[in-house]
Design a protein around this motif. Structure first.
Motif, PDB file in Angstrom:
ATOM      1  N   GLY A 325      -1.974 -47.951  -3.626  1.00 39.63           N
ATOM      2  CA  GLY A 325      -0.785 -47.887  -4.473  1.00 39.63           C
ATOM      3  C   GLY A 325      -0.570 -49.121  -5.321  1.00 39.63           C
ATOM      4  N   ARG A 326      -1.619 -49.884  -5.559  1.00 37.30           N
ATOM      5  CA  ARG A 326      -1.499 -51.141  -6.304  1.00 37.30           C
ATOM      6  C   ARG A 326      -2.183 -51.104  -7.662  1.00 37.30           C
ATOM      7  N   PHE A 327      -2.756 -49.947  -8.023  1.00 41.53           N
ATOM      8  CA  PHE A 327      -3.418 -49.823  -9.313  1.00 41.53           C
ATOM      9  C   PHE A 327      -3.181 -48.407  -9.816  1.00 41.53           C
ATOM     10  N   LEU A 328      -2.580 -48.299 -10.992  1.00 39.01           N
ATOM     11  CA  LEU A 328      -2.232 -46.999 -11.562  1.00 39.01           C
ATOM     12  C   LEU A 328      -2.911 -46.802 -12.906  1.00 39.01           C
ATOM     13  N   ARG A 329      -3.315 -45.557 -13.161  1.00 40.08           N
ATOM     14  CA  ARG A 329      -3.701 -45.157 -14.514  1.00 40.08           C
ATOM     15  C   ARG A 329      -2.654 -44.172 -14.981  1.00 40.08           C
ATOM     16  N   LEU A 330      -1.948 -44.521 -16.046  1.00 46.45           N
ATOM     17  CA  LEU A 330      -0.829 -43.719 -16.537  1.00 46.45           C
ATOM     18  C   LEU A 330      -1.101 -43.188 -17.938  1.00 46.45           C
ATOM     19  N   SER A 331      -0.628 -41.975 -18.187  1.00 46.19           N
ATOM     20  CA  SER A 331      -0.569 -41.439 -19.546  1.00 46.19           C
ATOM     21  C   SER A 331       0.909 -41.308 -19.900  1.00 46.19           C
ATOM     22  N   VAL A 332       1.307 -41.973 -20.986  1.00 45.98           N
ATOM     23  CA  VAL A 332       2.714 -41.970 -21.394  1.00 45.98           C
ATOM     24  C   VAL A 332       2.809 -41.452 -22.823  1.00 45.98           C
ATOM     25  N   GLN A 333       3.638 -40.431 -23.031  1.00 49.63           N
ATOM     26  CA  GLN A 333       3.878 -39.917 -24.379  1.00 49.63           C
ATOM     27  C   GLN A 333       5.168 -40.532 -24.926  1.00 49.63           C
ATOM     28  N   THR A 334       5.070 -40.986 -26.169  1.00 47.95           N
ATOM     29  CA  THR A 334       6.227 -41.611 -26.797  1.00 47.95           C
ATOM     30  C   THR A 334       6.226 -41.288 -28.285  1.00 47.95           C
ATOM     31  N   GLY A 335       7.292 -41.639 -28.957  1.00 53.14           N
ATOM     32  CA  GLY A 335       7.392 -41.349 -30.381  1.00 53.14           C
ATOM     33  C   GLY A 335       6.486 -42.224 -31.219  1.00 53.14           C
ATOM     34  N   ASP A 336       6.039 -41.664 -32.363  1.00 58.18           N
ATOM     35  CA  ASP A 336       5.145 -42.386 -33.268  1.00 58.18           C
ATOM     36  C   ASP A 336       5.975 -43.126 -34.312  1.00 58.18           C
ATOM     37  N   LYS A 337       6.665 -44.162 -33.852  1.00 58.99           N
ATOM     38  CA  LYS A 337       7.528 -44.960 -34.725  1.00 58.99           C
ATOM     39  C   LYS A 337       7.232 -46.437 -34.506  1.00 58.99           C
ATOM     40  N   PRO A 338       7.477 -47.265 -35.512  1.00 57.56           N
ATOM     41  CA  PRO A 338       7.279 -48.704 -35.333  1.00 57.56           C
ATOM     42  C   PRO A 338       8.112 -49.231 -34.159  1.00 57.56           C
ATOM     43  N   GLY A 339       7.471 -50.028 -33.316  1.00 63.40           N
ATOM     44  CA  GLY A 339       8.190 -50.644 -32.199  1.00 63.40           C
ATOM     45  C   GLY A 339       8.160 -49.853 -30.906  1.00 63.40           C
ATOM     46  N   GLU A 340       7.711 -48.567 -30.969  1.00 62.51           N
ATOM     47  CA  GLU A 340       7.708 -47.746 -29.750  1.00 62.51           C
ATOM     48  C   GLU A 340       6.753 -48.310 -28.696  1.00 62.51           C
ATOM     49  N   LEU A 341       5.551 -48.705 -29.127  1.00 65.29           N
ATOM     50  CA  LEU A 341       4.584 -49.250 -28.165  1.00 65.29           C
ATOM     51  C   LEU A 341       5.104 -50.558 -27.575  1.00 65.29           C
ATOM     52  N   ALA A 342       5.659 -51.410 -28.432  1.00 62.45           N
ATOM     53  CA  ALA A 342       6.203 -52.673 -27.939  1.00 62.45           C
ATOM     54  C   ALA A 342       7.331 -52.436 -26.940  1.00 62.45           C
ATOM     55  N   GLY A 343       8.144 -51.407 -27.196  1.00 57.11           N
ATOM     56  CA  GLY A 343       9.232 -51.088 -26.273  1.00 57.11           C
ATOM     57  C   GLY A 343       8.714 -50.635 -24.917  1.00 57.11           C
ATOM     58  N   LEU A 344       7.658 -49.801 -24.936  1.00 58.59           N
ATOM     59  CA  LEU A 344       7.067 -49.327 -23.689  1.00 58.59           C
ATOM     60  C   LEU A 344       6.492 -50.491 -22.884  1.00 58.59           C
ATOM     61  N   LEU A 345       5.753 -51.366 -23.571  1.00 59.32           N
ATOM     62  CA  LEU A 345       5.137 -52.491 -22.871  1.00 59.32           C
ATOM     63  C   LEU A 345       6.195 -53.452 -22.341  1.00 59.32           C
ATOM     64  N   SER A 346       7.272 -53.598 -23.079  1.00 55.14           N
ATOM     65  CA  SER A 346       8.358 -54.471 -22.626  1.00 55.14           C
ATOM     66  C   SER A 346       9.027 -53.909 -21.376  1.00 55.14           C
ATOM     67  N   GLU A 347       9.175 -52.577 -21.314  1.00 56.25           N
ATOM     68  CA  GLU A 347       9.771 -51.956 -20.133  1.00 56.25           C
ATOM     69  C   GLU A 347       8.897 -52.181 -18.901  1.00 56.25           C
ATOM     70  N   ILE A 348       7.584 -52.069 -19.093  1.00 55.02           N
ATOM     71  CA  ILE A 348       6.673 -52.327 -17.971  1.00 55.02           C
ATOM     72  C   ILE A 348       6.740 -53.793 -17.565  1.00 55.02           C
ATOM     73  N   ALA A 349       6.780 -54.688 -18.556  1.00 54.56           N
ATOM     74  CA  ALA A 349       6.869 -56.121 -18.257  1.00 54.56           C
ATOM     75  C   ALA A 349       8.165 -56.456 -17.531  1.00 54.56           C
ATOM     76  N   ARG A 350       9.248 -55.746 -17.869  1.00 51.09           N
ATOM     77  CA  ARG A 350      10.531 -56.002 -17.209  1.00 51.09           C
ATOM     78  C   ARG A 350      10.443 -55.761 -15.707  1.00 51.09           C
ATOM     79  N   HIS A 351       9.581 -54.853 -15.322  1.00 51.71           N
ATOM     80  CA  HIS A 351       9.383 -54.570 -13.896  1.00 51.71           C
ATOM     81  C   HIS A 351       8.302 -55.460 -13.280  1.00 51.71           C
ATOM     82  N   ARG A 352       7.804 -56.406 -14.046  1.00 54.54           N
ATOM     83  CA  ARG A 352       6.804 -57.375 -13.576  1.00 54.54           C
ATOM     84  C   ARG A 352       5.533 -56.700 -13.053  1.00 54.54           C
ATOM     85  N   ALA A 353       5.144 -55.616 -13.710  1.00 57.10           N
ATOM     86  CA  ALA A 353       3.843 -55.007 -13.457  1.00 57.10           C
ATOM     87  C   ALA A 353       2.852 -55.597 -14.457  1.00 57.10           C
ATOM     88  N   ASN A 354       1.598 -55.724 -14.041  1.00 55.82           N
ATOM     89  CA  ASN A 354       0.584 -56.343 -14.883  1.00 55.82           C
ATOM     90  C   ASN A 354      -0.242 -55.273 -15.588  1.00 55.82           C
TER      91      ASN A 354
END
Length: 407
Positions: A325-354
């Motif tokens: 349970g320490r390594f995940l492969r995820l598929s995440v669908q999100t909107g195709d808008k500027p900043g969406e990828l950065a928002g997703l990565l920031s949410e993951i970083a907020r949870h201190r996942a690498n």
């Protein structure tokens, strides 16, 4: 049965091996002891010459050949460890050696076998295919076949591991070891049952190459129709006739473990014990980690070998992390808008996942217009952390699919 070896056979092999093999250490395992609530020791045959216990049986067998037999050379079949043991032993005893290995045998094992002086031939996809080719070579050339497990001298040599365990841990209650063809467990069982018949002997096979459980139920060796496991060292399609007789008579239980169990065991050995073992070499630890065994303390787990391909080790570590349970492969669908990828990565970083890697695509036919798919490899602190991360992403409106790992 009259064909079974005796304690005297094992003791004679030990005299033969004096000054040739190491008396490998018996290391206390605090992590496993704490987990199981009883003393657990590790018999470190991964630190033996040529990286496994196999040199014990190979040297014993070749040393007992006549000068005329050694002059004809020896031949063996192996996925790697018996190959190295035979090559080393033959070199020490002045005999030419030829080793048949399956196509796709781990490169480090091939390289090491060559370095000990053996000539390498490839045959088939399994050890059994290679063994058939080795038999044909022996018939054609007169070379002496050094069977990987089904010979009295080989079993006697492997049994010296059992003598060492009794000396190093006189009050041992259970001994656990990997089982392929059965040479190691047969020899250990002969030695240990003669000296301490109350000791439980437990064998461990990979679930994808487990010929012993059905064979024991049938009362005779059964040949598997297929084999699939990361533990190439114990991927044997059929027990030997001689080893089957020993296991049937002397071994208390044979259990199976999955490749996920084996991966988890290798991860534990690396992280908690600072030891490198191959999948077959960690099978005993894998069985202990399942928590499904009946054990009499103290417990000794034999680490039968440490010859692992570094590339396989990388994959096994990832597999072990995913199983834990320490390594995940995820598929995440999100909107195709500027900043969406950065928002997703920031949410993951907020949870201190690498985040290990990211793939971003707009061209998946399954995506709706205006959607993108982001695939990520993420390291977490464990199942609870993984579950919290995935739950938070879904709460934020992301469509999340787990590609691998255990949340």
């Amino acid at each position: 049965m009259s064909d079974l070896l005796s304690l005297a056979d094992i003791e004679a092999a030990r005299e033969t091996l004096a000054g040739v093999v190491k008396t490998t250490p018996l290391e206390h395992s605090m992590p496993l002891s704490n987990r199981l609530g009883m003393p657990v020791w590790l018999k470190c045959e991964n630190q033996q010459r040529a990286g496994s216990y196999k040199v014990r049986g190979a040297y014993t067998r070749i040393s007992r050949l006549s000068d005329a037999e050694r002059a004809r050379g020896v031949v063996a079949a192996s996925a790697g460890n018996h190959a190295q043991g035979v090559a080393l032993a033959a070199g020490l005893l002045g005999a030419r050696s030829t080793v048949f290995m399956p196509e796709g045998a781990p490169l480090p094992k091939v390289t090491a076998t060559k370095s000990y002086g053996a000539a390498i031939e490839y045959a088939g996809r399994t050890v059994d295919d290679a063994l058939a080719a080795a038999r044909e070579f022996a018939d054609r050339t007169g070379a002496v076949l050094i069977h990987p497990f089904d010979h009295h001298d080989v079993i006697a040599g492997q049994g010296t591991v059992g003598l060492e365990i009794i000396e190093q841990c006189p009050d041992v209650g259970t001994i656990i070891t990997a089982v392929g063809g059965g040479g190691l467990i047969s020899g250990v069982a002969v030695a240990v049952k003669a000296l301490k018949p109350e000791v439980r002997i437990v064998g461990v096979q990979a679930a994808g190459a487990a010929a012993y459980p059905p064979s024991l139920r049938a009362g005779a060796p059964i040949t598997l129709t297929e084999s699939a496991t990361i533990a190439d060292g114990i991927a044997v399609m059929r027990p030997g006739d001689l080893t089957f007789a020993h296991v049937n008579d002397l071994v208390d239980e044979v259990v199976t473990v999955t490749d996920e169990d084996l991966s988890a065991a290798l991860l534990v050995m690396l992280e908690r014990h600072k030891m490198v073992v191959e999948p077959a070499g960690g099978a005993a630890v894998a069985a202990l980690l399942t928590g499904n065994l009946q054990l009499k303390p103290p417990v000794v787990a034999i680490l039968s070998g440490g010859n692992i391909d570094p590339m396989l080790l990388m994959r096994v570590i990832e597999h072990g992390l995913a199983s834990a349970g320490r390594f995940l492969r995820l598929s995440v669908q999100t909107g195709d808008k500027p900043g969406e990828l950065a928002g997703l990565l920031s949410e993951i970083a907020r949870h201190r996942a690498n985040i290990v890697d990211v793939t971003h695509t707009r061209h998946n036919p399954g995506l709706s217009f205006g959607q993108v798919e982001v695939q990520l490899s993420v390291e977490t602190r464990g199942p609870d952390h993984s579950h919290t991360l995935i739950g938070s992403l879904r709460d934020q409106g992301y469509q999340v699919a787990l590609l691998s790992g255990t949340p």
